[in-house]
Design a protein around this motif. Structure first.
Motif, PDB file in Angstrom:
ATOM      1  N   MET A  76       0.821  -1.185   0.000  1.00  0.00           N
ATOM      2  CA  MET A  76       0.000   0.000   0.000  1.00  0.00           C
ATOM      3  C   MET A  76       0.865   1.249   0.000  1.00  0.00           C
ATOM      4  N   ALA A  77       0.599   2.140  -0.909  1.00  0.00           N
ATOM      5  CA  ALA A  77       1.357   3.377  -1.010  1.00  0.00           C
ATOM      6  C   ALA A  77       0.825   4.413  -0.016  1.00  0.00           C
ATOM      7  N   ILE A  78       1.737   5.166   0.572  1.00  0.00           N
ATOM      8  CA  ILE A  78       1.361   6.244   1.485  1.00  0.00           C
ATOM      9  C   ILE A  78       0.841   7.412   0.648  1.00  0.00           C
ATOM     10  N   CYS A  79      -0.179   8.069   1.125  1.00  0.00           N
ATOM     11  CA  CYS A  79      -0.794   9.175   0.395  1.00  0.00           C
ATOM     12  C   CYS A  79       0.192  10.341   0.259  1.00  0.00           C
ATOM     13  N   PRO A  80       0.285  10.941  -0.910  1.00  0.00           N
ATOM     14  CA  PRO A  80       1.198  12.063  -1.116  1.00  0.00           C
ATOM     15  C   PRO A  80       0.883  13.297  -0.267  1.00  0.00           C
ATOM     16  N   CYS A  81      -0.326  13.388   0.299  1.00  0.00           N
ATOM     17  CA  CYS A  81      -0.743  14.593   1.017  1.00  0.00           C
ATOM     18  C   CYS A  81      -0.044  14.784   2.350  1.00  0.00           C
ATOM     19  N   GLY A  82       0.756  13.819   2.781  1.00  0.00           N
ATOM     20  CA  GLY A  82       1.492  13.963   4.031  1.00  0.00           C
ATOM     21  C   GLY A  82       0.758  13.461   5.257  1.00  0.00           C
ATOM     22  N   SER A  83      -0.344  12.773   5.082  1.00  0.00           N
ATOM     23  CA  SER A  83      -1.132  12.273   6.211  1.00  0.00           C
ATOM     24  C   SER A  83      -0.512  11.051   6.877  1.00  0.00           C
ATOM     25  N   HIS A  84       0.436  10.399   6.211  1.00  0.00           N
ATOM     26  CA  HIS A  84       1.064   9.159   6.682  1.00  0.00           C
ATOM     27  C   HIS A  84       0.062   8.003   6.742  1.00  0.00           C
ATOM     28  N   VAL A  85      -0.994   8.101   5.951  1.00  0.00           N
ATOM     29  CA  VAL A  85      -2.022   7.070   5.833  1.00  0.00           C
ATOM     30  C   VAL A  85      -1.967   6.567   4.400  1.00  0.00           C
ATOM     31  N   SER A  86      -2.442   5.358   4.161  1.00  0.00           N
ATOM     32  CA  SER A  86      -2.419   4.821   2.800  1.00  0.00           C
ATOM     33  C   SER A  86      -3.290   5.674   1.876  1.00  0.00           C
ATOM     34  N   TYR A  87      -2.912   5.723   0.624  1.00  0.00           N
ATOM     35  CA  TYR A  87      -3.651   6.487  -0.378  1.00  0.00           C
ATOM     36  C   TYR A  87      -5.113   6.055  -0.418  1.00  0.00           C
ATOM     37  N   GLU A  88      -5.356   4.745  -0.361  1.00  0.00           N
ATOM     38  CA  GLU A  88      -6.718   4.222  -0.443  1.00  0.00           C
ATOM     39  C   GLU A  88      -7.586   4.700   0.712  1.00  0.00           C
ATOM     40  N   LYS A  89      -7.006   4.815   1.902  1.00  0.00           N
ATOM     41  CA  LYS A  89      -7.767   5.222   3.082  1.00  0.00           C
ATOM     42  C   LYS A  89      -7.777   6.735   3.264  1.00  0.00           C
ATOM     43  N   CYS A  90      -7.094   7.443   2.406  1.00  0.00           N
ATOM     44  CA  CYS A  90      -6.997   8.895   2.544  1.00  0.00           C
ATOM     45  C   CYS A  90      -7.609   9.556   1.317  1.00  0.00           C
ATOM     46  N   CYS A  91      -6.807  10.197   0.517  1.00  0.00           N
ATOM     47  CA  CYS A  91      -7.297  10.972  -0.619  1.00  0.00           C
ATOM     48  C   CYS A  91      -7.846  10.119  -1.761  1.00  0.00           C
ATOM     49  N   GLY A  92      -7.432   8.883  -1.847  1.00  0.00           N
ATOM     50  CA  GLY A  92      -7.893   8.012  -2.923  1.00  0.00           C
ATOM     51  C   GLY A  92      -9.401   7.891  -2.985  1.00  0.00           C
ATOM     52  N   SER A  93     -10.050   7.763  -1.832  1.00  0.00           N
ATOM     53  CA  SER A  93     -11.511   7.620  -1.829  1.00  0.00           C
ATOM     54  C   SER A  93     -12.214   8.892  -2.280  1.00  0.00           C
ATOM     55  N   PHE A  94     -11.576  10.044  -2.097  1.00  0.00           N
ATOM     56  CA  PHE A  94     -12.155  11.303  -2.568  1.00  0.00           C
ATOM     57  C   PHE A  94     -11.966  11.435  -4.081  1.00  0.00           C
ATOM     58  N   ILE A  95     -10.764  11.123  -4.543  1.00  0.00           N
ATOM     59  CA  ILE A  95     -10.448  11.285  -5.961  1.00  0.00           C
ATOM     60  C   ILE A  95     -11.257  10.319  -6.825  1.00  0.00           C
ATOM     61  N   THR A  96     -11.508   9.109  -6.314  1.00  0.00           N
ATOM     62  CA  THR A  96     -12.320   8.158  -7.086  1.00  0.00           C
ATOM     63  C   THR A  96     -13.810   8.454  -6.990  1.00  0.00           C
ATOM     64  N   GLY A  97     -14.198   9.336  -6.076  1.00  0.00           N
ATOM     65  CA  GLY A  97     -15.607   9.688  -5.932  1.00  0.00           C
ATOM     66  C   GLY A  97     -16.378   8.798  -4.977  1.00  0.00           C
ATOM     67  N   GLU A  98     -15.693   7.865  -4.308  1.00  0.00           N
ATOM     68  CA  GLU A  98     -16.366   6.995  -3.340  1.00  0.00           C
ATOM     69  C   GLU A  98     -16.880   7.781  -2.140  1.00  0.00           C
ATOM     70  N   GLU A  99     -16.149   8.818  -1.767  1.00  0.00           N
ATOM     71  CA  GLU A  99     -16.513   9.674  -0.638  1.00  0.00           C
ATOM     72  C   GLU A  99     -16.312  11.124  -1.027  1.00  0.00           C
ATOM     73  N   LEU A 100     -16.958  12.020  -0.290  1.00  0.00           N
ATOM     74  CA  LEU A 100     -16.726  13.454  -0.427  1.00  0.00           C
ATOM     75  C   LEU A 100     -15.899  13.930   0.764  1.00  0.00           C
ATOM     76  N   PRO A 101     -14.969  14.839   0.544  1.00  0.00           N
ATOM     77  CA  PRO A 101     -14.219  15.396   1.672  1.00  0.00           C
ATOM     78  C   PRO A 101     -15.179  16.045   2.668  1.00  0.00           C
ATOM     79  N   LYS A 102     -14.948  15.785   3.946  1.00  0.00           N
ATOM     80  CA  LYS A 102     -15.830  16.301   4.994  1.00  0.00           C
ATOM     81  C   LYS A 102     -15.386  17.661   5.515  1.00  0.00           C
ATOM     82  N   SER A 103     -14.214  18.111   5.101  1.00  0.00           N
ATOM     83  CA  SER A 103     -13.689  19.397   5.573  1.00  0.00           C
ATOM     84  C   SER A 103     -12.874  20.058   4.476  1.00  0.00           C
ATOM     85  N   PRO A 104     -12.668  21.364   4.596  1.00  0.00           N
ATOM     86  CA  PRO A 104     -11.799  22.045   3.633  1.00  0.00           C
ATOM     87  C   PRO A 104     -10.384  21.473   3.616  1.00  0.00           C
ATOM     88  N   GLU A 105      -9.870  21.075   4.779  1.00  0.00           N
ATOM     89  CA  GLU A 105      -8.520  20.496   4.808  1.00  0.00           C
ATOM     90  C   GLU A 105      -8.467  19.195   4.021  1.00  0.00           C
TER      91      GLU A 105
END
Length: 162
Positions: free
Chosen positions: A1-30
């Protein structure tokens, strides 16, 4: 599993990946800002455009952005200020520094991004920022195996020290 480029230290799939694929919407501006940064690292201009409204869209050139994003090496993201949002306020800001290397030169985009909540989701509406050369001043020498001072999460030798 690749770490998300955003610096969260979480996997891409569990972080920004779900937003970019449209599975989820970001819940905050951050979260949206981090997903947009990650989309820039992928030159995913479609996602970037989909998350924009107002003047931000008018001043945006998708093809120039895609070419530029593909030419730079993204180094890291540092969130400086992201006040918590309560009661889905209509507007919010996030201040950040995005670091990248272009033609061998390390640079920053420092910006205070503006976001608006509309139709059950956050959108980027603009920002005030600048591109600056990054100068790292340290009182102590950074070792090759120390964490990189750019906050990328990588060792110095694998990041800014190469």
């Amino acid at each position: 599993m690749a770490i998300c480029p955003c610096g969260s230290h979480v996997s891409y799939e569990k972080c920004c990946g779900s937003f970019i694929t449209g599975e989820e919407l970001p819940k905050s501006p951050e979260q949206l800002m981090r997903a947009r940064y990650t989309a820039f690292t992928q030159a995913n201009v479609d996602y970037i455009v989909k998350t924009m409204r107002k003047d931000a869209v008018d001043d945006f050139n998708p093809e120039n952005t895609r070419q530029w994003a593909q030419q730079v090496e993204w180094v890291g993201l540092e969130v400086l200020n992201a006040p918590p949002v309560t009661n889905k306020k209509q507007t919010a800001t996030v201040e950040f520094i995005a670091s990248y290397r272009q033609q061998g030169k390390l640079q920053n985009i420092r910006e205070v991004s503006e976001f608006k909540y509309s139709k059950d989701r956050w959108y980027y509406t603009g920002g005030q920022g600048e591109v600056v050369n990054k100068t790292v001043h340290t009182a102590t020498k950074v070792g090759r195996n120390d964490p990189c001072p750019c906050n990328s999460g990588k060792k110095f030798k694998k990041c800014c020290g190469n």
